[in-house]
Design an enzyme around this catalytic site. Sequence first.
Site, PDB file in Angstrom:
ATOM      1  N   SER A   1     -88.891  40.405  66.976  1.00  0.00           N
ATOM      2  CA  SER A   1     -87.965  40.043  65.782  1.00  0.00           C
ATOM      3  C   SER A   1     -88.022  41.041  64.708  1.00  0.00           C
ATOM      4  CB  SER A   1     -88.452  38.660  65.352  1.00  0.00           C
ATOM      5  OG  SER A   1     -89.821  38.792  64.674  1.00  0.00           O
TER       6      SER A   1
ATOM      7  N   GLU B   1    -106.292  31.893  56.352  1.00  0.00           N
ATOM      8  CA  GLU B   1    -105.405  32.859  56.942  1.00  0.00           C
ATOM      9  C   GLU B   1    -105.034  33.894  55.700  1.00  0.00           C
ATOM     10  OE1 GLU B   1    -101.830  33.488  60.041  1.00  0.00           O
ATOM     11  OE2 GLU B   1    -101.236  32.357  57.926  1.00  0.00           O
TER      12      GLU B   1
ATOM     13  N   LYS C   1    -101.363  23.812  55.208  1.00  0.00           N
ATOM     14  CA  LYS C   1    -100.385  23.433  56.021  1.00  0.00           C
ATOM     15  C   LYS C   1     -99.958  21.849  55.789  1.00  0.00           C
ATOM     16  CE  LYS C   1    -100.741  25.924  60.347  1.00  0.00           C
ATOM     17  NZ  LYS C   1     -99.069  26.095  60.226  1.00  0.00           N
TER      18      LYS C   1
ATOM     19  N   ARG D   1     -99.789  19.302  68.834  1.00  0.00           N
ATOM     20  CA  ARG D   1     -99.103  19.339  70.117  1.00  0.00           C
ATOM     21  C   ARG D   1     -99.001  20.705  71.001  1.00  0.00           C
ATOM     22  NH1 ARG D   1     -93.968  15.869  67.608  1.00  0.00           N
ATOM     23  NH2 ARG D   1     -95.101  13.932  67.594  1.00  0.00           N
ATOM     24  N   ARG D   2     -98.800  21.632  70.167  1.00  0.00           N
ATOM     25  CA  ARG D   2     -98.800  23.122  70.920  1.00  0.00           C
ATOM     26  C   ARG D   2     -99.930  23.387  71.723  1.00  0.00           C
ATOM     27  NH1 ARG D   2     -96.203  25.460  67.065  1.00  0.00           N
ATOM     28  NH2 ARG D   2     -97.816  26.595  66.312  1.00  0.00           N
TER      29      ARG D   2
ATOM     30  N   GLU E   1     -86.028  35.235  57.719  1.00  0.00           N
ATOM     31  CA  GLU E   1     -86.030  35.091  58.986  1.00  0.00           C
ATOM     32  C   GLU E   1     -86.326  33.491  59.334  1.00  0.00           C
ATOM     33  OE1 GLU E   1     -88.142  34.994  63.023  1.00  0.00           O
ATOM     34  OE2 GLU E   1     -88.985  34.937  60.898  1.00  0.00           O
TER      35      GLU E   1
ATOM     36  N   SER F   1     -96.724  20.214  59.938  1.00  0.00           N
ATOM     37  CA  SER F   1     -96.825  21.411  60.868  1.00  0.00           C
ATOM     38  C   SER F   1     -98.242  21.479  61.234  1.00  0.00           C
ATOM     39  CB  SER F   1     -97.229  22.540  59.507  1.00  0.00           C
ATOM     40  OG  SER F   1     -95.894  23.022  58.839  1.00  0.00           O
TER      41      SER F   1
END
Length: 235
Positions: A147, A172, A78, A88-89, A187, A82
Amino acid sequence: MAEGKSRMEARRDELIRKNLLSDEFLELIQKNRKPFDLLMSYYQCAIMEIETKFRVLNQEYSLEYDKNPIEGIKTRIKSYDSLVRKIRRKNIPMSLASIEENIKDIAGVRVICSFPEDIYELADSFLKQDDIVLIEKKDYIKNPKPSGYRSLHLIVQVPIFLQKNKKMVNVEVQFRTIAMDFWASLEHKLRYKKDIPEDQAQQLQEELLACATQSAQLDERMQEIRNQLVSKFGE
């Protein structure tokens, strides 16, 4: 041309630093530069461990079953921006320990397979290895996102062996077919295009969803053809 491209990249990097990288995060990195670089090196080592495991598995499948389920392997760490967005999220404390504990996908390995069945077979073989610890599993192939996104996601811990000790590191791992990966790449580009008018973006999303359905059907048809070939003629 090269000089112009270099200037554009420099301006882009400057915009990222100004707009995406918070002063707090930059201060954290500056004060903890060596520990932060060390932490990132752990993730890079974990990626090498995981990638080697899959290359060994692919070689074994080739020798024992005369097939190569893996079409390709992609890896990434990352980026700073990112990380900032995710901090923050998640609203987590601004510390290296908190980042390591709360953000599980800093290191990523994407395994591109030929067929959907190869994904599950390969994932099972991978998870049976006694030094791999499964933390989380999300199957977006059997349960696609709204999606249309399809992929098998695993969060695992893998040991890396350092000079004086062993450290478990989160990675991951994503499994996709070629069609799934091609769709996800397109996408992703649409998601980060901020200057597309809303009505056009909506139209493109609908077209992408239709493409996701068609690519899933194509994967199923090709899997069926492959199964018929194997049943009649062997691997």
